[in-house]
Design a protein around this motif. Structure first.
Motif, mmCIF file in Angstrom:
data_model
loop_
_atom_site.group_PDB
_atom_site.id
_atom_site.type_symbol
_atom_site.label_atom_id
_atom_site.label_comp_id
_atom_site.label_asym_id
_atom_site.label_seq_id
_atom_site.Cartn_x
_atom_site.Cartn_y
_atom_site.Cartn_z
ATOM 1 N N LEU A 183 0.864 -1.184 0.000
ATOM 2 C CA LEU A 183 0.000 0.000 0.000
ATOM 3 C C LEU A 183 0.898 1.231 0.000
ATOM 4 O O LEU A 183 1.704 1.416 0.915
ATOM 5 C CB LEU A 183 -0.916 -0.006 1.229
ATOM 6 N N GLN A 221 1.520 5.192 0.267
ATOM 7 C CA GLN A 221 0.993 6.395 0.905
ATOM 8 C C GLN A 221 2.035 7.500 0.815
ATOM 9 O O GLN A 221 3.233 7.224 0.790
ATOM 10 C CB GLN A 221 0.747 6.127 2.396
ATOM 11 N N ILE A 271 -2.019 -1.292 -3.587
ATOM 12 C CA ILE A 271 -3.050 -0.304 -3.266
ATOM 13 C C ILE A 271 -2.373 1.058 -3.220
ATOM 14 O O ILE A 271 -1.292 1.197 -2.645
ATOM 15 C CB ILE A 271 -3.712 -0.606 -1.908
ATOM 16 N N GLU A 290 -3.090 5.459 -2.737
ATOM 17 C CA GLU A 290 -4.015 6.574 -2.593
ATOM 18 C C GLU A 290 -4.212 7.204 -3.966
ATOM 19 O O GLU A 290 -3.321 7.187 -4.816
ATOM 20 C CB GLU A 290 -3.527 7.584 -1.561
ATOM 21 N N ILE A 331 -5.247 -1.271 -7.001
ATOM 22 C CA ILE A 331 -6.446 -0.755 -6.342
ATOM 23 C C ILE A 331 -6.233 0.724 -6.041
ATOM 24 O O ILE A 331 -5.232 1.098 -5.423
ATOM 25 C CB ILE A 331 -6.736 -1.500 -5.021
ATOM 26 N N TRP A 364 -7.384 3.826 -3.930
ATOM 27 C CA TRP A 364 -8.092 4.151 -2.679
ATOM 28 C C TRP A 364 -8.358 5.652 -2.686
ATOM 29 O O TRP A 364 -7.424 6.448 -2.667
ATOM 30 C CB TRP A 364 -7.218 3.738 -1.505
ATOM 31 N N SER A 365 -9.637 6.037 -2.719
ATOM 32 C CA SER A 365 -9.946 7.432 -3.044
ATOM 33 C C SER A 365 -11.262 7.891 -2.425
ATOM 34 O O SER A 365 -12.117 7.083 -2.063
ATOM 35 C CB SER A 365 -10.027 7.567 -4.570
ATOM 36 N N LEU A 413 -11.467 1.589 -4.266
ATOM 37 C CA LEU A 413 -11.854 1.497 -2.863
ATOM 38 C C LEU A 413 -12.206 2.896 -2.373
ATOM 39 O O LEU A 413 -11.354 3.784 -2.348
ATOM 40 C CB LEU A 413 -10.700 0.911 -2.051
ATOM 41 N N TYR A 441 -13.796 5.853 0.327
ATOM 42 C CA TYR A 441 -13.802 6.190 1.747
ATOM 43 C C TYR A 441 -15.198 6.113 2.360
ATOM 44 O O TYR A 441 -15.339 5.976 3.574
ATOM 45 C CB TYR A 441 -13.294 7.621 1.948
ATOM 46 N N ASN A 464 -14.248 5.145 6.236
ATOM 47 C CA ASN A 464 -13.091 5.670 6.947
ATOM 48 C C ASN A 464 -13.320 5.681 8.456
ATOM 49 O O ASN A 464 -14.372 6.109 8.933
ATOM 50 C CB ASN A 464 -12.803 7.089 6.456
ATOM 51 N N PHE A 521 -11.357 -3.386 2.478
ATOM 52 C CA PHE A 521 -10.094 -3.736 1.830
ATOM 53 C C PHE A 521 -10.097 -5.212 1.423
ATOM 54 O O PHE A 521 -9.688 -5.571 0.313
ATOM 55 C CB PHE A 521 -8.924 -3.466 2.779
#
Length: 380
Positions: free
Chosen positions: A10, A12, A84, A86, A109, A111-112, A143, A145, A168, A370
């Motif tokens: 993931l 970040q 994954i 962001e 993936i 993530w947003s 994915l 929030y 979230n 997730f």
């Protein structure tokens, strides 16, 4: 079957203090390894107690998300089957991950937030909007929030079955345990420990940014009746700190504490406070406040003020149930605060409803989102 261990990375920009618990949980439950960069010099880096990978970064623009990292060493090291990332379009690393996927054949993936609330009626407009839609369409899974953008996004992206939701959250289980501990003492005792002597206490917790509306918060507070015994407590640090300190010098009922990363201390602040005052840019702080039975006073998004838009967590606020949503008018907000705090029966109802946040969001439920996205790709 879920792919676990070194097969999932993931990416970040950074790991904020409030994200430590969920990333630890994701590692323990799904084996996810977080790859991140250190904070900028004006923000305190966090110490981590779970496996992770630190990577160097460069800033290529003024935005906090305009970061470029080199993911290649970690891709070579872990040979991930799933990555994954962001999903900010200004996060340069995500575009490298899109490119490198052609060579390394992992699944990606995104993530947003998905679609921001003020863009629901006309999403993906302009260049940045079209770029975001391209990112969603090229992703193997999305994915979100929160549930709010799900309906809009499902009608636009190329494959709506690849969209999942991980609502979230923070560690609400730990917050609940701390709440029970504080509740055994009682509100009066906790206020005494903190040295809070005023009848009513308003609180703000978060980064002291212009987008958070700190100047309006102080304005609202100063509009409260002089004989209404209320204090304003500001917990956080950031560019607006000098403004808050100056106000605190001239107003003995304004208290400035600086940043606090101690969960028990922050829990005491929320438990002792009567209301979280956050007219703009509501985010995960709402979950923190609700976990201690602290209702919130906020406003609808201000048209044209994109920087102060609420985060997806704003959907947890139900008007006249666990807080109030007021027109963005400082005089009106001040009058609503007085009205609510004087009505103890209504206030107690709000506080009880706020505590129900644990039934809606938790790290376990967030992790389930997730897991669903990962399983979707693992089974393809």
């Amino acid at each position: 079957m879920t792919v676990k261990g070194e097969n999932i990375l993931l990416f970040q920009r950074i790991i904020p203090e409030y994200r430590k618990a969920i990333f630890r949980y994701l590692h323990n439950s799904l084996g996810i390894i977080v790859c991140y960069s250190d904070y900028t010099k004006d923000m305190k880096s966090v110490s981590l107690d779970f496996p992770s990978e630190n990577i160097s970064k460069i800033y290529y623009g003024k935005s906090q998300t305009a970061i470029l990292q080199n993911p290649l060493p970690k891709i070579f090291k872990y040979k991930p089957k799933i990555i994954i990332s962001e999903g900010s379009t200004s996060y340069g690393t995500v575009w490298l991950l899109v490119l490198f996927r052609l060579f390394f054949r992992y699944k990606l993936i995104i993530w947003s937030h998905g679609v921001k609330s003020h863009q629901s009626n006309a999403p993906f407009q302009g260049f940045s909007g079209k770029l975001r839609l391209f990112l969603f369409n090229t992703a193997d899974a999305i994915l979100l929030y929160s549930k709010t953008p799900l309906k809009v996004l499902s009608g636009i992206v190329n494959n709506p079955t690849k969209i999942f939701v991980a609502e979230n959250s923070i560690d609400t289980d730990a917050m609940n345990r701390l709440y029970q501990k504080l509740n055994d003492k009682g509100k009066y005792a906790v206020k005494s420990e903190l040295g809070w002597k005023h009848t009513y206490n308003l609180i703000f917790v978060g980064r002291l940014l212009k987008s958070k509306g700190l100047q309006q918060i102080v304005e609202i507070f100063e509009l409260l009746p002089v004989d209404f015994d209320t204090a304003l407590h500001i917990i956080g640090d950031g560019p607006e700190m000098s403004f808050i300190k100056e106000k605190a010098i001239h107003n003995s009922k304004i208290f400035c504490y600086g940043a606090c990363f101690n969960d028990e201390q922050i829990g005491k602040y929320f438990y002792a406070a009567d209301l979280l005052l956050m007219p703009k840019a509501v985010g995960l702080t709402i979950v923190h406040a609700f976990s201690f039975g602290c209702p919130i006073v906020s406003c609808e998004n201000v048209p044209g003020d994109s920087l102060s838009r609420h985060g997806p967590e704003f959907e947890y606020l139900i008007n006249n149930v666990n807080g109030i949503i007021v027109e963005n008018d400082s005089i009106l907000i001040a009058s609503q605060i007085v009205e609510l705090l004087k009505d103890t029966e209504r206030y107690d109802f709000f506080s009880e409803q706020a505590l129900n946040i644990e039934k809606k969001v938790s790290m376990e439920k967030m992790s389930e989102g997730f897991k669903n996205a990962i399983n979707y790709l693992s089974n393809k």
